[in-house]
Design a protein around this motif. Structure first.
Motif, short mmCIF file in Angstrom:
data_model
loop_
_atom_site.label_atom_id
_atom_site.label_comp_id
_atom_site.label_asym_id
_atom_site.label_seq_id
_atom_site.Cartn_x
_atom_site.Cartn_y
_atom_site.Cartn_z
N ILE A 28 0.68 -0.94 0.11
CA ILE A 28 0.08 -0.08 0.05
C ILE A 28 1.09 1.41 0.19
O ILE A 28 1.81 1.41 0.74
CB ILE A 28 -0.64 -0.29 1.20
CG1 ILE A 28 -1.59 -1.58 1.25
CG2 ILE A 28 -1.67 0.92 1.39
CD1 ILE A 28 -2.64 -1.48 2.61
N ILE A 29 0.84 2.38 -0.63
CA ILE A 29 1.59 2.78 -1.39
C ILE A 29 0.67 4.53 -0.60
O ILE A 29 -0.17 4.67 -1.45
CB ILE A 29 1.57 3.19 -2.82
CG1 ILE A 29 3.04 2.24 -3.17
CG2 ILE A 29 3.34 5.10 -2.39
CD1 ILE A 29 3.42 2.50 -4.19
N GLY A 36 3.74 11.53 -6.80
CA GLY A 36 4.25 11.17 -7.66
C GLY A 36 3.40 9.04 -7.33
O GLY A 36 4.42 8.62 -7.49
N LYS A 37 2.40 9.21 -6.02
CA LYS A 37 1.38 7.65 -6.40
C LYS A 37 1.42 7.42 -7.95
O LYS A 37 1.57 6.26 -7.88
CB LYS A 37 0.77 8.18 -5.07
CG LYS A 37 1.68 8.37 -3.57
CD LYS A 37 0.08 8.17 -2.74
CE LYS A 37 -0.69 9.33 -3.45
NZ LYS A 37 -0.64 10.53 -3.12
N SER A 38 0.69 8.86 -8.01
CA SER A 38 0.42 7.39 -8.97
C SER A 38 1.19 7.96 -10.60
O SER A 38 1.20 6.89 -10.98
CB SER A 38 -0.59 9.21 -9.86
OG SER A 38 -1.91 9.13 -8.99
N ALA A 39 2.64 8.30 -10.50
CA ALA A 39 3.20 7.71 -11.31
C ALA A 39 3.80 6.89 -11.61
O ALA A 39 4.33 6.29 -12.37
CB ALA A 39 4.61 9.26 -11.94
N ILE A 40 4.05 6.18 -9.94
CA ILE A 40 4.67 4.72 -10.25
C ILE A 40 3.93 4.55 -10.95
O ILE A 40 4.38 3.19 -12.11
CB ILE A 40 3.99 3.91 -8.54
CG1 ILE A 40 4.70 4.92 -7.53
CG2 ILE A 40 4.11 2.86 -8.80
CD1 ILE A 40 4.91 4.75 -6.40
N LEU A 41 2.32 3.82 -10.65
CA LEU A 41 1.35 3.17 -12.32
C LEU A 41 2.41 3.47 -13.84
O LEU A 41 2.32 2.94 -14.38
CB LEU A 41 0.44 3.43 -12.38
CG LEU A 41 -0.74 2.57 -10.30
CD1 LEU A 41 -1.82 2.41 -10.89
CD2 LEU A 41 -0.33 0.97 -10.88
N GLU A 42 1.87 4.97 -14.16
CA GLU A 42 2.21 5.07 -15.67
C GLU A 42 3.84 4.73 -15.66
O GLU A 42 4.38 4.48 -16.83
CB GLU A 42 2.89 6.34 -15.52
CG GLU A 42 1.07 7.04 -15.16
CD GLU A 42 -0.26 6.64 -15.92
OE1 GLU A 42 0.42 5.42 -16.52
OE2 GLU A 42 -1.08 6.07 -15.39
N THR A 54 2.99 8.48 -20.19
CA THR A 54 1.92 8.91 -19.63
C THR A 54 2.21 9.67 -17.85
O THR A 54 1.23 9.89 -17.42
CB THR A 54 0.48 8.71 -19.37
OG1 THR A 54 0.71 6.28 -19.05
CG2 THR A 54 0.04 7.74 -21.48
N ILE A 55 3.27 9.37 -17.58
CA ILE A 55 4.22 9.72 -17.05
C ILE A 55 3.95 11.64 -16.75
O ILE A 55 4.25 12.11 -17.44
CB ILE A 55 5.65 9.34 -16.64
CG1 ILE A 55 5.80 8.12 -16.67
CG2 ILE A 55 6.38 9.64 -15.15
CD1 ILE A 55 7.35 7.88 -16.93
#
Length: 126
Positions: A28-29, A36-42, A54-55
């Motif tokens: 869990i992040i 930058g949490k969303s950037a991890i998936l990108e 899409t970063i």
């Protein structure tokens, strides 16, 4: 075949790095907005041969020179690294295979100077 994300790294052009190490199982992040949490998936998507980045633009993208994804597959580690979309080599990537966990413990940008930068399609077919 089961693949587990072990690490996500970002290097700048000076070799400084930011690293997220993940454990087996649920991770869990958490954190404040715009950290930058969303950037991890990108970053994962980009390293897994997405046709474009899409970063999100901002601190992460401004820092980045090279994105690295380390996957554990069976008893080996696949190290996939892709230059930032702001570089001329964004349509290429590095691929290395490590045979033990100790070889991925302290990854540095120098590892990629010893590895051939190859077209995405070529690496995908390996």
């Amino acid at each position: 075949m089961k693949a587990i994300i072990s690490k996500i790294l970002i290097f700048n052009d000076a070799g400084d790095k930011r690293e997220v190490t993940l454990n087996s199982g649920l991770n869990i992040i958490t954190g404040d907005s715009k950290t930058g949490k969303s950037a991890i998936l990108e970053i994962v998507d980009y390293c897994l041969f997405s046709s474009r980045s899409t970063i999100p633009k901002g601190v992460v993208e401004n820092f980045a020179y090279l994105y690295v994804l380390v996957l554990k597959v069976s008893e080996k580690y696949l190290i996939i690294a892709r230059p930032s979309s702001s570089t001329e080599n964004s349509s290429k990537c590095y691929l290395r295979v490590a045979t033990n966990e100790s070889s991925i413990e302290n990854l540095t940008i120098e590892l990629f100077s010893e590895t051939e930068l190859r077209p995405l399609k070529e690496v995908q077919s390996d």
